[in-house]
Design an enzyme around this catalytic site. Structure first.
Site, mmCIF file in Angstrom:
data_model
loop_
_atom_site.group_PDB
_atom_site.id
_atom_site.type_symbol
_atom_site.label_atom_id
_atom_site.label_comp_id
_atom_site.label_asym_id
_atom_site.label_seq_id
_atom_site.Cartn_x
_atom_site.Cartn_y
_atom_site.Cartn_z
ATOM 1 N N CYS A 296 -0.583 6.264 9.621
ATOM 2 C CA CYS A 296 0.842 4.720 10.519
ATOM 3 C C CYS A 296 0.392 4.408 10.883
ATOM 4 O O CYS A 296 -0.335 4.404 12.015
ATOM 5 C CB CYS A 296 1.339 6.223 11.172
ATOM 6 S SG CYS A 296 2.574 7.683 10.773
ATOM 7 N N CYS B 249 3.730 8.387 0.679
ATOM 8 C CA CYS B 249 4.077 7.144 1.566
ATOM 9 C C CYS B 249 4.242 6.007 0.939
ATOM 10 O O CYS B 249 3.255 5.934 1.064
ATOM 11 C CB CYS B 249 3.228 8.012 3.119
ATOM 12 S SG CYS B 249 3.672 6.539 4.425
ATOM 13 N N GLU C 78 1.075 -1.335 -0.168
ATOM 14 C CA GLU C 78 -0.495 -0.115 -0.328
ATOM 15 C C GLU C 78 1.204 1.264 -0.686
ATOM 16 O O GLU C 78 1.698 1.115 0.487
ATOM 17 C CB GLU C 78 -1.223 0.526 0.884
ATOM 18 C CG GLU C 78 -2.111 -1.174 1.173
ATOM 19 C CD GLU C 78 -2.701 -1.163 2.508
ATOM 20 O OE1 GLU C 78 -3.836 -1.906 2.296
ATOM 21 O OE2 GLU C 78 -2.375 -1.158 3.530
ATOM 22 N N CYS D 77 7.127 -4.448 15.930
ATOM 23 C CA CYS D 77 6.706 -3.674 17.042
ATOM 24 C C CYS D 77 4.719 -3.791 16.907
ATOM 25 O O CYS D 77 4.540 -3.753 16.248
ATOM 26 C CB CYS D 77 6.573 -2.166 15.777
ATOM 27 S SG CYS D 77 8.287 -1.598 14.967
HETATM 28 N N1 SAH Z 1 9.428 0.842 9.789
HETATM 29 C C1 SAH Z 1 9.692 2.173 9.520
HETATM 30 C C2 SAH Z 1 8.665 2.596 8.645
HETATM 31 C C3 SAH Z 1 7.456 2.089 9.000
HETATM 32 S S1 SAH Z 1 6.136 2.295 9.691
HETATM 33 C C4 SAH Z 1 9.594 3.000 10.681
HETATM 34 O O1 SAH Z 1 9.529 2.110 12.025
HETATM 35 O O2 SAH Z 1 10.227 4.100 10.724
HETATM 36 C C5 SAH Z 1 6.157 4.896 9.997
HETATM 37 C C6 SAH Z 1 6.058 4.600 11.789
HETATM 38 O O3 SAH Z 1 4.902 4.871 11.737
HETATM 39 C C7 SAH Z 1 6.594 4.704 12.631
HETATM 40 O O4 SAH Z 1 6.953 5.384 13.141
HETATM 41 C C8 SAH Z 1 6.046 4.088 13.589
HETATM 42 O O5 SAH Z 1 6.730 3.637 14.292
HETATM 43 C C9 SAH Z 1 4.740 4.397 13.093
HETATM 44 N N2 SAH Z 1 3.678 3.270 13.270
HETATM 45 C C10 SAH Z 1 3.915 2.103 13.219
HETATM 46 N N3 SAH Z 1 2.080 1.604 14.206
HETATM 47 C C11 SAH Z 1 1.938 3.614 14.477
HETATM 48 C C12 SAH Z 1 0.469 2.850 14.893
HETATM 49 N N4 SAH Z 1 -0.921 2.186 15.239
HETATM 50 N N5 SAH Z 1 -0.344 4.680 15.201
HETATM 51 C C13 SAH Z 1 0.810 5.528 14.788
HETATM 52 N N6 SAH Z 1 1.880 5.327 14.742
HETATM 53 C C14 SAH Z 1 2.228 3.837 14.042
#
Ligand code: SAH
Length: 346
Positions: free
Chosen positions: A339, A107, A94, A118
């Protein structure tokens, strides 16, 4: 048995010129085809109208164009657009177009799924299936550039690698895609309008610094206390904060480019004064700013956004310590485009 056809876009311009010379044509033909592939975004050889029919057939016999296909496009009430993109092997990633008054940000995804774990991210539940090729990353950008022109009458202005996947676990391909995006033969975009976001892989941050890349770096920090960070981002036990911090200091010493920390404040996890104080200490090692992002719930409520007084406390204490902080609201929530929500639901 017929040999499997090669993806023509895996060839460099030089290789394409060579190919034409070897098949008895002019090197210049390579330039023309290259332009079709990269500047004009041709999806088929048939579309290359200034190339003779027989040459087009010859290309057809030897190569394929593994172009992505936007399968489903969803539009949010706030203008955000989410593309579900089908790859040549039918896997889906996506990408998201985020409009504001003055910019359009793309994005994009760097992997199908993600190898990191995570706890708060929907993409993590997909596991990693494969890395994206440079052209699959590039194509996502072109698709959003086209949508931006179509729906907002302006070209794409910024790119963030914050879609699915961990870009630094697919570093070479991400770098090749960015080379193409920034080159005059591609989109000619300034690298300063591109941000690569990582969970923080110290070895790769050092490598980026050594490579003297010119795009910006964002790190998903979420906690500056090892124990807490490991509980929500388990790979932190392999790459503890001290290693990350050293790599970031190195990055700044080489690039002089300020780091952005992405940070979500969750109830009961990192909403105390001690959490802010740890963040302030961490921020002092290299020039940085903090971007507090809203939590986008992905599930059963294991994680909850902290109440606004916790955010206010972060903001006040960071500011008192001279650290720039922004608080950002999420976009595209109604279509699961925010995000951490990218998980191929559609
Ligand atoms: N792997 C990379 C890029 C993808 S995530 C990274 O970790 O930076 C993009 C951003 O969204 C990251 O800052 C991540 O921590 C955040 N993110 C992931 N899940 C989220 C959620 N449920 N709510 C808000 N931000 C989130």
């Amino acid at each position: 048995m017929q040999a499997e056809k090669k993806d023509i876009r895996a060839l460099t311009k030089e290789q394409l010129r060579d190919f034409f010379v070897k098949s008895g044509d002019k090197a210049f033909r390579g330039n023309q085809v290259y332009e079709w592939l990269w500047q004009k975004g041709a999806h088929s050889f048939e579309a290359m109208t200034n190339i003779s029919k027989s040459t087009r057939q010859m290309l057809e016999d030897n190569f394929v164009i593994n172009h992505i296909k936007v399968d489903v496009m969803q539009r949010s009430s706030d203008g955000t657009i989410k593309n579900a993109v089908r790859l040549h092997d039918d896997l889906i990633v996506e990408s998201v177009l985020i409009p504001t008054d003055t910019r359009t940000t793309a994005c994009v995804s760097s992997q199908v799924g993600c190898s990191l774990d995570c706890k708060f991210c929907a993409t993590a539940r997909l596991k990693r299936m494969r890395n994206l090729n440079p052209d699959e990353i590039y194509d996502q950008v072109v698709a959003i550039d086209n949508e931006s022109r179509l729906y907002f009458n302006r070209p794409l202005s910024n790119i963030v690698f914050m879609g699915m996947g961990e870009p630094l676990m697919n570093y070479n391909n991400v770098l090749k895609a960015i080379d193409k995006i920034t080159s005059e033969e591609g989109l000619g975009m300034s690298p300063r309008r591109i941000t690569v976001s990582t969970s923080g892989v110290p070895k790769m941050i050092r490598k980026m610094a050594d490579d003297e890349v010119r795009f910006k770096l964002a790190v998903s920090l979420h906690s500056a206390i090892d124990e807490t960070r490991t509980s929500i981002m388990p790979f932190n036990s392999t790459f503890p904060l001290a290693d990350l911090r050293e790599a970031l200091e190195y990055w700044y010493s080489k690039t002089k480019s300020r780091i952005t920390y992405e940070y979500v404040v969750w109830k009961g996890i990192n909403d105390q004064r001690k959490d802010v104080e740890a963040l302030i200490r961490f921020c002092k090692f290299a020039p940085s700013k903090v971007n507090i992002i809203e939590y986008n719930p992905i599930d059963d409520g294991e994680f909850q956004q902290a109440p606004s007084d916790a955010i206010d406390m972060y903001q006040a204490l960071l500011q008192q310590n001279g650290i720039t902080v922004t608080v950002r609201r999420s976009r595209g929530k109604d279509i699961d485009a925010a995000c951490g929500q990218l998980a191929n639901k559609s």
